[in-house]
Design an enzyme around this catalytic site. Structure first.
Site, short mmCIF file in Angstrom:
data_model
loop_
_atom_site.label_atom_id
_atom_site.label_comp_id
_atom_site.label_asym_id
_atom_site.label_seq_id
_atom_site.Cartn_x
_atom_site.Cartn_y
_atom_site.Cartn_z
N ASP A 1 11.49 -6.50 6.84
CA ASP A 1 10.93 -5.62 5.80
C ASP A 1 10.67 -4.22 6.36
O ASP A 1 10.35 -3.31 5.60
CB ASP A 1 9.64 -6.20 5.22
CG ASP A 1 8.63 -6.56 6.28
OD1 ASP A 1 8.95 -7.40 7.15
OD2 ASP A 1 7.52 -6.00 6.27
N ASN A 2 10.82 -4.05 7.66
CA ASN A 2 10.65 -2.73 8.26
C ASN A 2 11.98 -2.15 8.74
O ASN A 2 12.01 -1.28 9.60
CB ASN A 2 9.67 -2.81 9.44
CG ASN A 2 8.24 -3.09 8.97
OD1 ASN A 2 7.90 -2.83 7.82
ND2 ASN A 2 7.42 -3.62 9.84
N ARG B 1 5.22 10.10 2.50
CA ARG B 1 6.49 9.94 3.21
C ARG B 1 7.63 10.40 2.32
O ARG B 1 7.54 10.31 1.09
CB ARG B 1 6.70 8.46 3.58
CG ARG B 1 5.51 7.87 4.29
CD ARG B 1 5.87 6.61 5.02
NE ARG B 1 6.10 5.44 4.17
CZ ARG B 1 6.16 4.22 4.65
NH1 ARG B 1 6.03 3.98 5.95
NH2 ARG B 1 6.35 3.19 3.84
N LYS C 1 1.50 6.50 1.20
CA LYS C 1 1.10 5.29 1.91
C LYS C 1 -0.42 5.30 2.04
O LYS C 1 -1.00 6.22 2.61
CB LYS C 1 1.75 5.26 3.30
CG LYS C 1 1.44 3.98 4.08
CD LYS C 1 2.36 3.86 5.27
CE LYS C 1 2.00 2.67 6.16
NZ LYS C 1 2.88 2.61 7.33
N ARG D 1 0.83 -1.21 0.00
CA ARG D 1 0.00 0.00 0.00
C ARG D 1 0.86 1.26 0.00
O ARG D 1 0.43 2.30 0.46
CB ARG D 1 -0.94 0.00 1.19
CG ARG D 1 -0.21 -0.11 2.50
CD ARG D 1 -1.12 0.32 3.59
NE ARG D 1 -0.63 -0.14 4.86
CZ ARG D 1 -1.25 0.09 5.98
NH1 ARG D 1 -2.39 0.74 5.97
NH2 ARG D 1 -0.76 -0.35 7.10
P1 AMP Z 1 3.60 -3.99 7.85
O1 AMP Z 1 3.37 -4.99 8.92
O2 AMP Z 1 2.67 -2.79 7.92
O3 AMP Z 1 5.02 -3.59 7.71
O4 AMP Z 1 3.17 -4.68 6.50
C1 AMP Z 1 3.69 -5.89 6.05
C2 AMP Z 1 3.33 -6.07 4.61
O5 AMP Z 1 1.91 -6.01 4.45
C3 AMP Z 1 3.89 -5.02 3.67
O6 AMP Z 1 4.19 -5.67 2.48
C4 AMP Z 1 2.74 -4.07 3.48
O7 AMP Z 1 2.83 -3.37 2.26
C5 AMP Z 1 1.56 -5.00 3.51
N1 AMP Z 1 0.33 -4.35 3.95
C6 AMP Z 1 0.01 -3.91 5.19
N2 AMP Z 1 -1.21 -3.35 5.20
C7 AMP Z 1 -1.68 -3.42 3.94
C8 AMP Z 1 -2.90 -3.02 3.29
N3 AMP Z 1 -3.89 -2.43 3.95
N4 AMP Z 1 -3.01 -3.27 1.97
C9 AMP Z 1 -2.03 -3.88 1.28
N5 AMP Z 1 -0.88 -4.29 1.82
C10 AMP Z 1 -0.71 -4.06 3.14
MG MG Z 2 6.13 -2.55 6.62
#
Ligand code: AMP
Ligand code: MG
Length: 552
Positions: free
Chosen positions: A278-279, A201, A131, A111
């Site tokens: 990934d973060n 961002r 985002k 996203r």
């Molecule tokens: P995060 O835990 O927020 O770092 O997200 C982990 C993964 O999930 C990343 O690839 C994000 O892009 C994806 N992600 C989180 N929320 C969404 C959403 N609402 N729609 C699509 N992808 C998401």
């Molecule tokens: Mg992330």
């Protein structure tokens, strides 16, 4: 170079990521595995009624961009993704990651949509990334959207961290989409419509450890090498042309930058909450503000993330170990580019050494010492951290109060010793969540008089005073030194929630008010004391204040 303020249409784009790295040949936007490419081109989804509700003037300045009421509507159009500017080339990155200790395969910008890289008047490049601007090939099962509460938290915290001196991605704007997004906040079968929002961002690069891991996991060494070379040339140009020696120097630097970032987090009491690989930014920037939180009472076991409540993998006190674990994953990913594992091992060992040194210096600075003296300070710091946990003690308030404690010989109290001791304990009372449990004024049988605590605190203060006298630093100098590293104002969890409550009710002024205070976190700011108060009791167990889910 012209550094005067640009209009939107005169922003200059210099898109190296898309210009130099392999693209996904598929142009259609549907969920898929993307092989052999660093990104997929994808357009943001149009939104109904974009409205700019907050922006950072400092980030606008970085871009040499003028934002005011006369162009707010155009800014909202552009930073919601409704209108692309000339030179923008929107794309989503392909990356993987280890989530909660397990390899999760392809993740990618699900996203997030990068708009392009702006070159400003100082020759700096800043990538703009939306985002919550709609689905991408990496959205997997999710919708690609973001809600107001999480976007507001990301907007404010990015800027708060910057003003605290913590390396971080920045936030230019917060735009309401005018559309509703359905979220089940605690994943317990209570979905609700919430206002949708988009944050723009800004960072020199959004590359994560996971961007490298994905190619290693697929045995795609050619793309891995291209991305490493690209990263060194663009984000670490001082290291010189890519070679095996440069790769080693690069990884060593990533280890150091990561260590520095975590030391800052520990200093200000920031808990990221989801330190998946990934973060983790390759530049050592704090990235992806999700269920993060600020330490209130000093508790190394605290995590704000309800999704992590069981294992507490990402708790405050474990952040350095997790960073190290993540660096090991990155080392494994780039190992195919080395003929010898030794340089990677050395860099990993360097992380622990570097972290420890930086952490010691940081703690010495928090305590107002000229520098760290292992013989005295190691014990003193350990004992302080134990004392801080004996009663719930607000870390931020404690250090600001400690800076005021008089130490110099000639300021020795004229009062009796007992009165002086009571005065010290009372001086810290404001930092206690259960003041009575520390000061012993309570009739509460659950929390008996705490004479033992007072004695331990006083013994620590006595040792602290001796140590400060050894340093020979005058009180005023020490106070200034401490107040420069111990913030008075942080984005307390409940403050962010109050701004969210107001914004959800249509009042956006609180966002700017809070941001204004957070611009000068180390200053006293007379009249703003309400923002420095410890968490009120109503917020102790309220969602958004003490516990957050990944739902955003
Ligand atoms: P995060 O835990 O927020 O770092 O997200 C982990 C993964 O999930 C990343 O690839 C994000 O892009 C994806 N992600 C989180 N929320 C969404 C959403 N609402 N729609 C699509 N992808 C998401
Ligand atoms: Mg992330």
């Amino acid at each position: 170079m012209d550094t005067s303020c640009n209009t939107l249409d005169s922003l200059t784009f210099d898109n190296r990521f898309t210009g130099e790295l392999p693209a996904d040949p598929e142009a259609a936007n549907y969920r898929r595995q993307v092989i052999g490419a660093c990104y997929s081109r994808v357009a943001p989804t149009r939104v109904a009624r974009p409205r700019l509700i907050a922006h950072s003037r400092e980030v606008a300045e970085l871009l040499n961009l003028r934002i005011d009421s006369s162009n707010a509507a155009q800014v909202a159009e552009v930073f919601s993704g409704n209108r692309l500017l000339p030179g923008m080339d929107p794309f989503a990155m392909c990356y993987g990651g280890h989530q909660f200790g397990n390899w999760a395969g392809q993740l990618g910008d699900g996203r997030a949509i990068n708009l392009g890289e702006v070159r400003n008047g100082r020759g700096e490049r800043w990538t703009l990334q939306l985002k919550g601007a709609g689905p991408t090939p990496y959205s997997r099962m999710a919708d690609g959207l973001a809600v107001l509460r999480s976007s507001l938290r990301e907007f404010l915290c990015s800027e708060a961290m910057h003003h605290l001196g913590v390396p971080t991605t920045r936030a230019l704007s917060l735009v309401l989409t005018g559309e509703q997004v359905i979220r089940d906040m605690f994943y317990d079968g209570h979905p609700k419509a919430e206002p949708g929002a988009i944050v723009c961002r800004v960072a020199p690069s959004f590359t994560r450890f996971g961007n490298f891991e994905i190619f290693a996991s697929r045995g795609d060494q050619a793309t891995l090498r291209r991305l490493v070379d690209f990263t060194i040339r663009n984000d670490f140009p001082h290291l010189g042309e890519p070679s095996v020696a440069t790769y080693a120097a690069w990884f060593d630097e990533v280890c150091r930058l990561t260590a520095e970032m975590i030391v800052h987090w520990m200093r200000v009491g920031f808990v990221h909450g989801v330190m998946n690989t990934d973060n983790m930014s390759i530049l050592g920037l704090t990235i992806d503000y999700g269920p993060y939180g600020w330490l209130e009472d000093y508790d190394p076991n605290w995590t704000p993330n309800t999704t992590d409540a069981g294992g507490r993998r990402y708790r405050y006190g474990q952040q350095p170990q997790v960073a190290l674990w993540n660096l090991v994953q990155l080392a494994n990913a780039i190992l195919p580019l080395f003929d010898d594992v030794q340089p990677l091992k050395q860099a990993i060992e360097g992380f622990s050494r570097h972290y420890e040194q930086s952490w010691n210096s940081m703690m010495a600075a928090k305590l107002g010492f000229r520098s760290y003296h292992p013989t005295t300070d190691a014990d003193l710091i350990t004992e302080l951290h134990e004392v801080l946990q004996l009663v719930e003690t607000d870390m931020t308030l404690f250090y600001r109060r400690l800076a005021e404690v008089e130490v110099a010989e000639d300021s020795a109290p004229r009062d009796s010793e007992a009165a002086a001791e009571t005065a010290i304990v009372n001086w810290f009372a404001e930092a206690y969540y259960h003041a009575d449990s520390a000061t012993g004024n309570s009739g509460d049988a659950e929390r008996p008089l705490n004479e033992a605590y007072s004695q331990r605190l006083l013994a620590w203060i006595t040792r602290y005073r001796q140590r400060v006298r050894q340093d020979g630093t005058p009180d005023a100098v020490r106070r200034e030194r401490m107040n420069a590293v111990n913030p008075k104002y942080v984005l307390r969890n409940y403050l962010a929630q109050l701004a969210i409550d107001a914004a959800e009710a249509g009042d956006y002024a609180k966002i700017d008010e809070l941001l204004e205070v957070l611009r000068k976190p180390y200053d006293e700011q007379p009249g703003k004391e309400a923002y420095a108060e410890k968490r009120p009791e109503w917020a102790r167990h309220r969602a958004g204040c003490s516990m957050l889910s990944c739902s955003s």
